[in-house]
Each structure stands twice: as structure tokens, then as C-alpha cells.
Motif scaffolding. Structure first.
Motif, short mmCIF file in Angstrom:
data_model
loop_
_atom_site.label_atom_id
_atom_site.label_comp_id
_atom_site.label_asym_id
_atom_site.label_seq_id
_atom_site.Cartn_x
_atom_site.Cartn_y
_atom_site.Cartn_z
N GLY A 91 0.79 -1.23 0.00
CA GLY A 91 0.00 0.00 0.00
C GLY A 91 0.81 1.27 0.00
N VAL A 92 2.11 1.16 0.28
CA VAL A 92 2.97 2.34 0.30
C VAL A 92 3.17 2.91 -1.11
N TYR A 93 2.99 2.08 -2.15
CA TYR A 93 3.39 2.45 -3.49
C TYR A 93 2.22 2.79 -4.41
N GLY A 94 1.12 3.27 -3.81
CA GLY A 94 -0.06 3.61 -4.60
C GLY A 94 0.17 4.66 -5.66
N ASN A 95 1.15 5.53 -5.47
CA ASN A 95 1.43 6.56 -6.48
C ASN A 95 2.09 5.97 -7.73
N GLU A 96 2.63 4.76 -7.62
CA GLU A 96 3.26 4.11 -8.76
C GLU A 96 2.26 3.37 -9.64
N ASP A 97 1.27 2.75 -9.00
CA ASP A 97 0.25 2.01 -9.73
C ASP A 97 -0.94 1.81 -8.80
N PRO A 98 -2.16 2.07 -9.26
CA PRO A 98 -3.34 1.92 -8.40
C PRO A 98 -3.52 0.51 -7.83
N MET A 99 -2.97 -0.50 -8.51
CA MET A 99 -3.13 -1.87 -8.02
C MET A 99 -2.56 -2.04 -6.61
N TYR A 100 -1.53 -1.27 -6.29
CA TYR A 100 -0.90 -1.39 -4.98
C TYR A 100 -1.87 -1.08 -3.83
N VAL A 304 -13.96 2.89 -4.61
CA VAL A 304 -13.82 1.94 -5.72
C VAL A 304 -14.03 2.66 -7.05
N GLU A 305 -15.06 3.50 -7.13
CA GLU A 305 -15.32 4.22 -8.37
C GLU A 305 -14.19 5.19 -8.67
N ASP A 306 -13.66 5.85 -7.65
CA ASP A 306 -12.52 6.74 -7.85
C ASP A 306 -11.28 5.96 -8.28
N TRP A 307 -11.11 4.78 -7.68
CA TRP A 307 -9.97 3.92 -8.05
C TRP A 307 -10.04 3.54 -9.53
N LYS A 308 -11.22 3.23 -10.00
CA LYS A 308 -11.38 2.84 -11.40
C LYS A 308 -10.99 3.96 -12.36
N LYS A 309 -11.19 5.20 -11.93
CA LYS A 309 -10.87 6.35 -12.79
C LYS A 309 -9.36 6.48 -13.01
N THR A 310 -8.57 5.96 -12.09
CA THR A 310 -7.11 6.08 -12.21
C THR A 310 -6.46 4.78 -12.69
N ALA A 311 -7.21 3.68 -12.66
CA ALA A 311 -6.64 2.36 -12.98
C ALA A 311 -6.68 2.09 -14.48
N SER A 312 -5.77 1.26 -14.92
CA SER A 312 -5.73 0.84 -16.32
C SER A 312 -6.85 -0.18 -16.58
#
Length: 327
Positions: A91-100, A304-312
Motif C-alpha cells: 500500500g505504500v506504493y499507490g502513487n506508482e500504480d493503483p493496483m498497490y 472503488v469508483e474513484d480507483w477505477k478512474k485512475t486504474a488501467s
């Protein structure tokens, strides 16, 4: 005597031809958690298992509790080859990829069974992500469910408003802010000092972390919410991995499989015991009241909806596959 001399000479000659015995490969490992933490205990068992299964061909020296490398810098140190192996909190690396941070979204996976299923769906994605950066994941381990450490009792969300909260990831920071906290991301090792300087006055974290930082010195109440079962991963430098002979790679893989299973079992088994430790040190321990759980579930849906906006699209496909298995 001549016969003995000839035999001795022949033995020495054969030894010279054979050359010196191959030396064991030595790796250095770092983790940010103390020896009392179940993650560290599991790592020590993993290390012993590696040495046993490899018949001593691979030896790993562990540096725990931030003594070699600060926890948030371990991933970079493994990638650079500064150390061969380390434990990281995804969870520390969320700025690198939303999957984290997906497992850090409240109520996406709110039980161990759900967290295990999510881990399996995430694994191919993480394999590609780490491989692209010269690393590989050996195994994953889950944190217990999370809760709030506060100085005052908690009955409704209003009890959170304006409180200065330490959290550990961008996902939990967002959740904290939506609950009304002033949320700040801080490394584990900085928590005691942050309390003493007034930078924070509350925590959202697991029973394990509360024990590690002796939360009873600065808070009086622990309110268990569950909600999030975030994960750690033990990672290895890919170049160091490829330099291992195939039998040693197989030994490490077998030890990692056993360590992952053990990590999930240890996490589940220790939660009740840890909550008793908190209570034994004078804390009032309770499950989160229904209004707080309802609010956190509402926040989780928004996140979750916000996460989807940033995820591939590939990351969203992982979440969709996970949800399909939950039906």
C-alpha cells in the motif's frame, strides 16, 4: 612409508584437480518490523527453511526493525541490487500504480477468504509489474483487519472529526479524510515521535502495529473495524535470483510457498490474541458500532469508483474478475 607417501600425493593431486568446495551464496534481507512482529517471525522461519531445503547453498542474513534500510526504501534497495531480498508493504506504493492500493479500499476484501481470492487475482498483474522493474515476488502475507486507536471513546463518525490520524497509504489517507480526520501518511518507525510532538493523536492500523508501537502509551481505545486486509510482499532482485542454480531456486520457491500459507494462518490466529494484549495493557477494546461500519462501506463504494478512474483497463479487469468470484 613410500606407499603412504604415494597415496598421500595422489590424494592431494585429486583435491587440487577438484578445486575448492563451492561457497554458499549469501543474501542480505531487510524488513521494517521488529522481531516480535509475526511477519518477522515468519520470515525467520522462511530463512531457516531456505537454508535447509538448499542444503546450505543459500544463506540469508536478516536485518529487521529498520536497522539496515528504512522500510519505505526497501523496494528501491532491492530493485537497485543494494540488497537481494526484502519485505515491503504494498500500500505504500499507490502513487506508482493503483493496483498497490486496491486491497486498502474499505470493504473490497473484508475477510481473510476474500483477501486470499483478491491476492490470487492480483498475482499475475503484480508479477508483470515487478518483473518490469527487475524484481519478483516470492510470497504475500496479510495484515489483520484494521481498527482505530483513539484517546476518546468512539460511537459515531462525529467522534472522528478534526482528529489528527496517522495512516499508512494513499487509500487509507483518503478514507480517513472522508471520515472527517486530518489524515497524515507516516512510516511505522515515526509513530511514537509523532505522538510525542502532537503531529498525530490517533491511528488506523492493525492490532499488530498497535502492539509494536505500544499504542496504549498514547491512546486509550481500540475500535476494530475489519474492513481492510492489506498485504505485504517478500520480493527479490531478479538478477540475484537468476544467479541461483536451478535446485536452489526450487528450494526457495518451496520455502516461499510454505511461508505464504503460514503467513495467512499466523495473521488469522494472532488477531484475537493481540486484541487481548491491547486490553491487558489498559485499552478499551470494542468492535466498531454499526453507524461507523455503514459509513465505511459507503466510503468504500465511492473509493472503488474513484480507483477505477485512475486504474488501467488491465487493473480494472482484475477487480472485475475478483468480484465475479464473490458472487
Amino acid at each position: 612409508m613410500r606407499v603412504i607417501s604415494k597415496l598421500l600425493g595422489a590424494t592431494l593431486a585429486l583435491a587440487a584437480l577438484a578445486g575448492p568446495a563451492a561457497a554458499a551464496t549469501e543474501w542480505v534481507m531487510a524488513t521494517g518490523y521488529p522481531d516480535s512482529n509475526f511477519f518477522t517471525k515468519n520470515i525467520k522461519m522462511f530463512i531457516d527453511d531456505v537454508e535447509k531445503k538448499s542444503r546450505g547453498d543459500l544463506k540469508i542474513t536478516l536485518h529487521s526493525n529498520d536497522t539496515l534500510i528504512k522500510h519505505d526504501n526497501i523496494k528501491r534497495a532491492v530493485q537497485a541490487g543494494q540488497i537481494q531480498i526484502g519485505e515491503v508493504r504494498l500500500g505504500v506504493y499507490g502513487n506508482e500504480d493503483p493496483m498497490y492500493i486496491l486491497s486498502g479500499v474499505p470493504f473490497v476484501a473484508s475477510t481473510y477468504d476474500e483477501a486470499w481470492t483478491l491476492k490470487n487475482e492480483q498475482k499475475p498483474y503484480f508479477d508483470k509489474l515487478f518483473s518490469k522493474n527487475g524484481m519478483r515476488v516470492l510470497y504475500y502475507g496479510p495484515w489483520p483487519g484494521q481498527g482505530f486507536y483513539t484517546k476518546t471513546p468512539v460511537a459515531t463518525v462525529d467522534d472522528f472529526k478534526g482528529k489528527k490520524l496517522r495512516i499508512y497509504s494513499t487509500a487509507t489517507q483518503k478514507m480517513g479524510e472522508m471520515l472527517g480526520f486530518q489524515a497524515t501518511i507516516l512510516p511505522f518507525a515515526e509513530v511514537p515521535q509523532a505522538f510525542s510532538t502532537g503531529l498525530i493523536e490517533a491511528l488506523f492500523t492493525s492490532p499488530q502495529t498497535g502492539i509494536d508501537v505500544q499504542a496504549w502509551d498514547n491512546t486509550k481505545y481500540f475500535t476494530m473495524a475489519g474492513a481492510i486486509y492489506s498485504k505485504n510482499a517478500v520480493i527479490v532482485n531478479e538478477r540475484a535470483w537468476r544467479q541461483l542454480p536451478a535446485p536452489v531456486q526450487e528450494a526457495v520457491g518451496a520455502a516461499a510457498t510454505a511461508a505464504e500459507k503460514r503467513a495467512w494462518e499466523m495473521s488469522a490466529a494472532t488477531t484475537d490474541e493481540q486484541m487481548k494484549i491491547l486490553a491487558g495493557n489498559g485499552m478499551t477494546v470494542q468492535n466498531a458500532p454499526a453507524p461507523i461500519i455503514a459509513k465505511m462501506k459507503e466510503i468504500g463504494k465511492v473509493m472503488v469508483e474513484d480507483w477505477k478512474k485512475t486504474a488501467s483497463p488491465e487493473a480494472i479487469a482484475v477487480l472485475d474478475a475478483y468480484y465475479a468470484k464473490q458472487k
